[in-house]
Motif scaffolding. Structure first.
Motif, PDB file in Angstrom:
ATOM      1  N   GLY A  74      61.260  10.991  86.198  1.00  0.00           N
ATOM      2  CA  GLY A  74      61.830  12.263  86.636  1.00  0.00           C
ATOM      3  C   GLY A  74      60.854  13.279  87.192  1.00  0.00           C
ATOM      4  N   LEU A  75      59.551  12.965  87.228  1.00  0.00           N
ATOM      5  CA  LEU A  75      58.573  13.891  87.800  1.00  0.00           C
ATOM      6  C   LEU A  75      58.847  14.074  89.291  1.00  0.00           C
ATOM      7  CD1 LEU A  75      55.896  15.498  87.280  1.00  0.00           C
ATOM      8  CD2 LEU A  75      54.686  13.438  88.080  1.00  0.00           C
ATOM      9  N   LYS A  76      58.938  15.345  89.726  1.00  0.00           N
ATOM     10  CA  LYS A  76      59.283  15.648  91.117  1.00  0.00           C
ATOM     11  C   LYS A  76      58.134  16.384  91.806  1.00  0.00           C
ATOM     12  CE  LYS A  76      64.225  16.030  90.070  1.00  0.00           C
ATOM     13  NZ  LYS A  76      65.396  16.939  89.986  1.00  0.00           N
ATOM     14  N   HIS A  79      56.206  19.850  90.624  1.00  0.00           N
ATOM     15  CA  HIS A  79      56.442  20.181  89.218  1.00  0.00           C
ATOM     16  C   HIS A  79      55.179  20.710  88.548  1.00  0.00           C
ATOM     17  CE1 HIS A  79      60.366  17.914  87.881  1.00  0.00           C
ATOM     18  NE2 HIS A  79      60.582  19.168  88.215  1.00  0.00           N
ATOM     19  N   ASN A 131      57.708  23.511  84.417  1.00  0.00           N
ATOM     20  CA  ASN A 131      58.861  22.648  84.691  1.00  0.00           C
ATOM     21  C   ASN A 131      58.927  21.419  83.805  1.00  0.00           C
ATOM     22  OD1 ASN A 131      57.742  23.307  87.908  1.00  0.00           O
ATOM     23  ND2 ASN A 131      59.669  24.187  87.162  1.00  0.00           N
ATOM     24  N   VAL A 132      57.745  20.955  83.372  1.00  0.00           N
ATOM     25  CA  VAL A 132      57.674  19.714  82.601  1.00  0.00           C
ATOM     26  C   VAL A 132      56.779  19.913  81.386  1.00  0.00           C
ATOM     27  CG1 VAL A 132      57.096  17.252  82.645  1.00  0.00           C
ATOM     28  CG2 VAL A 132      57.915  18.370  84.732  1.00  0.00           C
ATOM     29  N   GLU A 158      62.675  21.490  83.302  1.00  0.00           N
ATOM     30  CA  GLU A 158      63.616  20.496  83.808  1.00  0.00           C
ATOM     31  C   GLU A 158      63.429  19.117  83.173  1.00  0.00           C
ATOM     32  OE1 GLU A 158      63.188  20.310  88.032  1.00  0.00           O
ATOM     33  OE2 GLU A 158      63.383  22.473  88.307  1.00  0.00           O
ATOM     34  N   LEU A 159      62.262  18.909  82.563  1.00  0.00           N
ATOM     35  CA  LEU A 159      61.944  17.574  82.090  1.00  0.00           C
ATOM     36  C   LEU A 159      61.054  17.665  80.852  1.00  0.00           C
ATOM     37  CD1 LEU A 159      62.167  14.494  82.799  1.00  0.00           C
ATOM     38  CD2 LEU A 159      60.102  14.790  84.194  1.00  0.00           C
ATOM     39  N   LEU A 161      58.886  15.084  78.619  1.00  0.00           N
ATOM     40  CA  LEU A 161      58.357  13.724  78.601  1.00  0.00           C
ATOM     41  C   LEU A 161      57.570  13.483  77.314  1.00  0.00           C
ATOM     42  CD1 LEU A 161      57.026  13.440  82.278  1.00  0.00           C
ATOM     43  CD2 LEU A 161      59.084  12.366  81.340  1.00  0.00           C
ATOM     44  N   ALA A 182      66.963  20.538  80.409  1.00  0.00           N
ATOM     45  CA  ALA A 182      65.944  19.507  80.614  1.00  0.00           C
ATOM     46  C   ALA A 182      66.462  18.111  80.313  1.00  0.00           C
ATOM     47  CB  ALA A 182      64.724  19.793  79.732  1.00  0.00           C
ATOM     48  N   THR A 183      65.984  17.155  81.085  1.00  0.00           N
ATOM     49  CA  THR A 183      66.177  15.741  80.797  1.00  0.00           C
ATOM     50  C   THR A 183      65.065  15.295  79.860  1.00  0.00           C
ATOM     51  OG1 THR A 183      67.168  15.328  82.968  1.00  0.00           O
ATOM     52  CG2 THR A 183      66.262  13.422  81.800  1.00  0.00           C
ATOM     53  N   ALA A 185      62.866  12.185  78.515  1.00  0.00           N
ATOM     54  CA  ALA A 185      62.538  10.831  78.971  1.00  0.00           C
ATOM     55  C   ALA A 185      61.184  10.396  78.432  1.00  0.00           C
ATOM     56  CB  ALA A 185      62.538  10.770  80.504  1.00  0.00           C
TER      57      ALA A 185
END
Length: 390
Positions: A74-76, A79, A131-132, A158-159, A161, A182-183, A185
């Protein structure tokens, strides 16, 4: 055999013998001199710490594959990533993830936070628009607890990890509460001694991973017979062969985890926990993963935010304490309900209590920060041994 036509003809490595040969000086597992390499050391969460040297090219190959796995997770592009892993004393956490982010195939902003307080990370999220979040599950849950107690908005995140340990289901509620947009993962599956293992598979089940093509071969073998498992849903221990590490070859090496195939082609597997996790009270075996599932099912209000098993001995008998973390005060009756659920799951437990061989199951409610973690890695210690040595 003189001719090897399939990897299963080779023996599974005896991990204890391998560790005994992997010493300094007089190392007997390297294929050449240690002249151009980086050396990591495990945290020793289960057993003695192990050294693991990587040549320059081996390390670059590993972090490149891991960085590509982050994008799959999911890293965009663009980010802003807060790297919360630990460092120091040859531990790979922060450094390895920093290199993987640097080699990821998308632009990203790297914030090497390291071992900072939950308050510091919460402020960074608010002020820098993180964001992460990337870190060990216990570190992430600690930050989430701080954010939840503040009532802080985390719309930028958003994520989330995780790596270095399994993210157990009892941590999900606090993460979802603190980071609702957030997702969650997996960063990927690797270990210091075994090296690169498998990449994350997108989907709801964050424990599902898949071997890196042309880099790793993952097998699941029966824990009793050593035979390869080819049937989905049958648990076995994870055995790894790394195809690019040659300074310290990793060939049919037990990683220390259990898993099960989730597809008929035996390409994707679900992690089930450590091979040696669990407590034994008298003659009653209590597997951490199984008892965790029992507790979660008996806790619909999602009060529990963490768990570990504590083995104690008093008045001449063994006893087991379930140390459970909470954010909000447990409601009346929950403790008794949890004990009843465990007894219903393992009827031998109350039978042994009635026979006077062991103590009743105990429950100890604590704040999340009171759960015992490894001092170097920050990983949760699943089973705490407090019984006297002699």
């Amino acid at each position: 055999p003189e001719t090897v036509s399939h990897i299963t003809q080779l023996p599974v490595v005896d991990q204890a013998a391998f560790a005994a040969a992997n010493t300094w000086p007089d190392n007997r597992v390297l294929t050449g001199p240690l002249t151009d390499a980086g050396v990591y050391k495990t945290g020793g969460t289960t057993g003695a710490p192990k050294f693991s040297p990587w040549t320059r090219t081996e390390h670059a190959d590993s972090v490149t594959a891991f960085g590509a796995g982050m994008v799959r997770a999911g890293l965009k592009p663009g980010h802003r990533v807060a790297n919360l892993f630990r460092s120091g004393e040859l531990y790979s956490g922060l450094l390895y993830i920093e290199h993987a982010l640097h080699h990821a195939p998308v632009d990203n902003v790297r914030l090497a936070v390291g071992h900072a307080s939950g308050e510091y990370v919460a402020d960074l999220i608010a002020h820098f628009g993180v964001n992460v979040l990337a870190g060990e599950p216990m570190k992430l849950s600690g930050v989430a607890e701080t954010v939840a107690e503040r009532g802080q908005s985390t719309d930028s995140v958003e994520l989330v990890l995780f790596a270095a340990d399994i993210l157990f289901d009892d941590l999900r509620p606090i993460l979802t509460r603190a980071f609702p947009k957030a997702t969650i993962a997996s960063l990927g599956y690797a270990s210091v001694d075994a090296g690169l293992v498998a990449g994350p598979v997108p989907g709801d089940d964050v424990r599902v991973h898949e071997a890196f093509p042309d880099r790793t071969v993952v097998e699941l073998v029966d824990e009793a017979t050593g035979e390869a498992i080819r049937t989905p849903g049958v648990p076995g221990r994870v055995v790894l062969t790394n195809l690019f590490r040659t300074l310290m070859p990793i060939i049919r090496y037990p990683v220390g985890d259990r898993g099960e195939w989730v597809d008929a082609d035996c390409r994707r597997f679900r992690l089930l926990g450590r091979t040696d996790e669990g407590a034994r009270v008298g003659g009653v075996a209590v597997a951490t993963e199984e008892v965790r599932a029992v507790l979660i099912a008996a806790d619909p209000e999602r009060v529990i935010t963490g768990m570990q098993l504590v083995q104690r001995r008093w008045d001449g008998k063994d006893g087991l304490i379930l140390r459970l973390a909470y954010l909000e005060e447990p409601p009346a009756g929950l403790t008794e309900r949890l004990v009843d659920a465990v007894y219903a799951w393992r009827p031998m437990y109350p039978a042994e209590v009635a026979a006077g061989r062991i103590h009743h199951l105990g429950i100890e409610w604590v704040r999340r920060a009171e759960l015992v973690t490894h001092p170097r890695t920050g990983k949760l210690v699943q089973v705490v041994e407090e019984r006297p040595v002699a």
